[in-house]
Design a protein around this motif. Structure first.
Motif, PDB file in Angstrom:
ATOM      1  N   VAL A  89       0.837  -1.201   0.000  1.00  0.00           N
ATOM      2  CA  VAL A  89       0.000   0.000   0.000  1.00  0.00           C
ATOM      3  C   VAL A  89       0.873   1.252   0.000  1.00  0.00           C
ATOM      4  N   ALA A  90       1.917   1.257   0.831  1.00  0.00           N
ATOM      5  CA  ALA A  90       2.783   2.431   0.946  1.00  0.00           C
ATOM      6  C   ALA A  90       3.467   2.768  -0.371  1.00  0.00           C
ATOM      7  N   GLU A  91       3.901   1.750  -1.090  1.00  0.00           N
ATOM      8  CA  GLU A  91       4.622   1.993  -2.342  1.00  0.00           C
ATOM      9  C   GLU A  91       3.721   2.551  -3.433  1.00  0.00           C
ATOM     10  N   ARG A  92       2.432   2.437  -3.267  1.00  0.00           N
ATOM     11  CA  ARG A  92       1.495   2.972  -4.261  1.00  0.00           C
ATOM     12  C   ARG A  92       0.887   4.301  -3.833  1.00  0.00           C
ATOM     13  N   ALA A  93       1.356   4.838  -2.730  1.00  0.00           N
ATOM     14  CA  ALA A  93       0.837   6.111  -2.227  1.00  0.00           C
ATOM     15  C   ALA A  93       1.381   7.277  -3.043  1.00  0.00           C
ATOM     16  N   THR A  94       0.638   8.367  -3.034  1.00  0.00           N
ATOM     17  CA  THR A  94       1.075   9.577  -3.739  1.00  0.00           C
ATOM     18  C   THR A  94       1.803  10.544  -2.805  1.00  0.00           C
ATOM     19  N   VAL A  95       1.965  10.165  -1.545  1.00  0.00           N
ATOM     20  CA  VAL A  95       2.745  10.948  -0.583  1.00  0.00           C
ATOM     21  C   VAL A  95       3.799  10.024   0.022  1.00  0.00           C
ATOM     22  N   PRO A  96       4.883  10.576   0.572  1.00  0.00           N
ATOM     23  CA  PRO A  96       5.900   9.719   1.196  1.00  0.00           C
ATOM     24  C   PRO A  96       5.341   8.967   2.407  1.00  0.00           C
ATOM     25  N   VAL A  97       5.592   7.666   2.464  1.00  0.00           N
ATOM     26  CA  VAL A  97       5.127   6.827   3.563  1.00  0.00           C
ATOM     27  C   VAL A  97       6.302   6.003   4.084  1.00  0.00           C
ATOM     28  N   ALA A  98       6.526   6.069   5.381  1.00  0.00           N
ATOM     29  CA  ALA A  98       7.584   5.287   6.021  1.00  0.00           C
ATOM     30  C   ALA A  98       6.964   4.238   6.925  1.00  0.00           C
ATOM     31  N   LEU A  99       7.724   3.168   7.191  1.00  0.00           N
ATOM     32  CA  LEU A  99       7.269   2.079   8.053  1.00  0.00           C
ATOM     33  C   LEU A  99       8.111   2.031   9.321  1.00  0.00           C
ATOM     34  N   HIS A 100       7.421   1.897  10.447  1.00  0.00           N
ATOM     35  CA  HIS A 100       8.058   1.921  11.772  1.00  0.00           C
ATOM     36  C   HIS A 100       7.554   0.741  12.585  1.00  0.00           C
ATOM     37  N   LEU A 101       8.465   0.001  13.197  1.00  0.00           N
ATOM     38  CA  LEU A 101       8.111  -1.121  14.070  1.00  0.00           C
ATOM     39  C   LEU A 101       8.069  -0.591  15.504  1.00  0.00           C
ATOM     40  N   ASP A 102       6.896  -0.659  16.149  1.00  0.00           N
ATOM     41  CA  ASP A 102       6.646   0.107  17.367  1.00  0.00           C
ATOM     42  C   ASP A 102       6.621  -0.774  18.615  1.00  0.00           C
ATOM     43  N   HIS A 103       7.105  -0.223  19.718  1.00  0.00           N
ATOM     44  CA  HIS A 103       7.074  -0.868  21.036  1.00  0.00           C
ATOM     45  C   HIS A 103       7.605  -2.300  20.989  1.00  0.00           C
ATOM     46  N   VAL A 104       8.794  -2.436  20.436  1.00  0.00           N
ATOM     47  CA  VAL A 104       9.418  -3.755  20.324  1.00  0.00           C
ATOM     48  C   VAL A 104      10.120  -4.101  21.634  1.00  0.00           C
ATOM     49  N   GLN A 105       9.764  -5.232  22.213  1.00  0.00           N
ATOM     50  CA  GLN A 105      10.456  -5.748  23.384  1.00  0.00           C
ATOM     51  C   GLN A 105      11.241  -7.013  23.048  1.00  0.00           C
ATOM     52  N   SER A 106      10.827  -7.700  21.995  1.00  0.00           N
ATOM     53  CA  SER A 106      11.467  -8.950  21.594  1.00  0.00           C
ATOM     54  C   SER A 106      12.661  -8.679  20.688  1.00  0.00           C
ATOM     55  N   ASP A 107      13.822  -9.164  21.074  1.00  0.00           N
ATOM     56  CA  ASP A 107      14.997  -9.008  20.223  1.00  0.00           C
ATOM     57  C   ASP A 107      14.832  -9.768  18.905  1.00  0.00           C
ATOM     58  N   ASP A 108      14.113 -10.888  18.938  1.00  0.00           N
ATOM     59  CA  ASP A 108      13.858 -11.641  17.706  1.00  0.00           C
ATOM     60  C   ASP A 108      13.037 -10.815  16.732  1.00  0.00           C
ATOM     61  N   LEU A 109      12.003 -10.138  17.229  1.00  0.00           N
ATOM     62  CA  LEU A 109      11.198  -9.281  16.355  1.00  0.00           C
ATOM     63  C   LEU A 109      12.018  -8.098  15.858  1.00  0.00           C
ATOM     64  N   LEU A 110      12.810  -7.513  16.718  1.00  0.00           N
ATOM     65  CA  LEU A 110      13.674  -6.401  16.317  1.00  0.00           C
ATOM     66  C   LEU A 110      14.510  -6.777  15.096  1.00  0.00           C
ATOM     67  N   ARG A 111      15.061  -7.970  15.110  1.00  0.00           N
ATOM     68  CA  ARG A 111      15.958  -8.389  14.033  1.00  0.00           C
ATOM     69  C   ARG A 111      15.240  -8.738  12.735  1.00  0.00           C
ATOM     70  N   GLN A 112      13.911  -8.780  12.764  1.00  0.00           N
ATOM     71  CA  GLN A 112      13.144  -9.001  11.539  1.00  0.00           C
ATOM     72  C   GLN A 112      12.853  -7.697  10.794  1.00  0.00           C
ATOM     73  N   ALA A 113      13.078  -6.569  11.456  1.00  0.00           N
ATOM     74  CA  ALA A 113      12.657  -5.281  10.908  1.00  0.00           C
ATOM     75  C   ALA A 113      13.274  -4.936   9.556  1.00  0.00           C
ATOM     76  N   PRO A 114      14.597  -5.040   9.374  1.00  0.00           N
ATOM     77  CA  PRO A 114      15.174  -4.581   8.109  1.00  0.00           C
ATOM     78  C   PRO A 114      14.638  -5.323   6.889  1.00  0.00           C
ATOM     79  N   ASP A 115      14.512  -6.640   6.975  1.00  0.00           N
ATOM     80  CA  ASP A 115      14.062  -7.429   5.822  1.00  0.00           C
ATOM     81  C   ASP A 115      12.571  -7.298   5.567  1.00  0.00           C
TER      82      ASP A 115
END
Length: 294
Positions: free
Chosen positions: A71-97
């Protein structure tokens, strides 16, 4: 258009003495509504996926993340993605990919020294991956009884108890010692408020803005009245997080539709009404945050 970078959006907003609105999304309807509202407002926006939202989706990040990217890539305005309130290190490491350019690493539930150590380790790793990282200091409250700790506080606190709010000197040291790129501060807002009655401590915000060299973030913004939000941005808040306000808009619209149409069973009919209500609320909040409200 290509995905935007959260850090770049926040830095540009800071330079303009404005703020970026960041909305937490749970379903595809949330994602579409946020982008539609941002397109109506004609401004950049941040889509946030929280660890709680990932848990709701059976603990799987990629299904919602991939839909959000599409959805973000088809937007007509800039859209960024943010992973919020991460407590799990495993989830943190999934963010870049998964397409995220930023994360909020949440160790605020830990005593100060442990929060600092965990956040510093997360920031060190995030920066090797090109991720912009936000942390939290103080007690914002409202998240399933989670407490926050300060350097001199020995127990979790209610958001309005003495000692719960972020101390400017402590915040300055915390940012310097962890290397984070932004700091969520406790100045009177509370997560998950359905009434807009939160009273922010604008004097404290001014002292925090003077003490801390990185952008400041306001969590729990759904409970803050419009004039309070506008004043917070003027006082130094550069990223405004909103979640519950969207759920209030969506649920209210769906309830009204189903009350008027008790025979309705096609989920597209009531979900579209909920999505439209969220999009209107997104555009309205962006207007308040950016100072462009009619």
């Amino acid at each position: 258009m290509p995905l935007a970078n959260t850090g770049e959006l926040v830095i540009r907003a800071t330079a303009a003495r404005s703020a970026v609105a960041a909305f937490n999304v749970i379903t595809l309807e949330h994602v579409e509504a946020v982008v539609a509202g941002a397109e109506t407002a004609g401004t950049p926006v941040v889509l946030q996926v929280s660890e709680n939202a990932v848990k709701f989706r059976y603990g799987r990040l990629l299904p919602l993340a991939r839909a959000t990217v599409a959805v973000a890539e088809r937007a007509t305005v800039p859209v960024a993605l943010h992973l919020d309130h991460v407590q799990s290190d495993d989830l943190l490491r999934q963010a870049p990919d998964a397409g995220f350019s930023s994360v909020m690493y949440d160790a605020a539930r830990l005593p100060y020294a442990e929060n600092l150590a965990a956040t510093r380790a997360a920031a060190d790793w995030a920066h090797t991956q090109g991720l912009w990282i936000e942390a939290e200091l103080g007690e914002i409250g409202g998240k399933a009884g989670q407490g926050g700790w300060g350097r001199t506080v020995r127990a979790p606190l209610d958001a309005h108890a003495p000692g719960a709010r972020t101390d400017p000197g402590e915040a300055r040291d915390f940012v310097a010692d962890t290397g984070v790129d932004a700091l969520a501060v406790a100045i009177g807002s509370v997560h998950a408020m359905t009434s807009r009655t939160a009273a922010l401590d604008h004097g404290l915000l001014g002292r925090l803005s003077a003490a801390v060299t990185v952008p400041l973030v306001l969590h729990g913004s759904s409970g803050v009245p419009d004039d309070g939000l506008a004043a917070a941005v003027e006082g130094g808040i550069a990223k405004v997080n909103v979640g519950t306000a969207l759920n209030v808009a969506m649920t209210g619209a769906i309830r009204e539709f189903l009350a008027a149409h008790p025979e309705a069973v096609d989920s597209r009919k009531y979900l579209s009404v909920g999505r439209e209500a969220m999009a209107r609320e997104v555009a309205r909040i962006i207007g308040v945050v950016t100072g462009t409200a009619a």
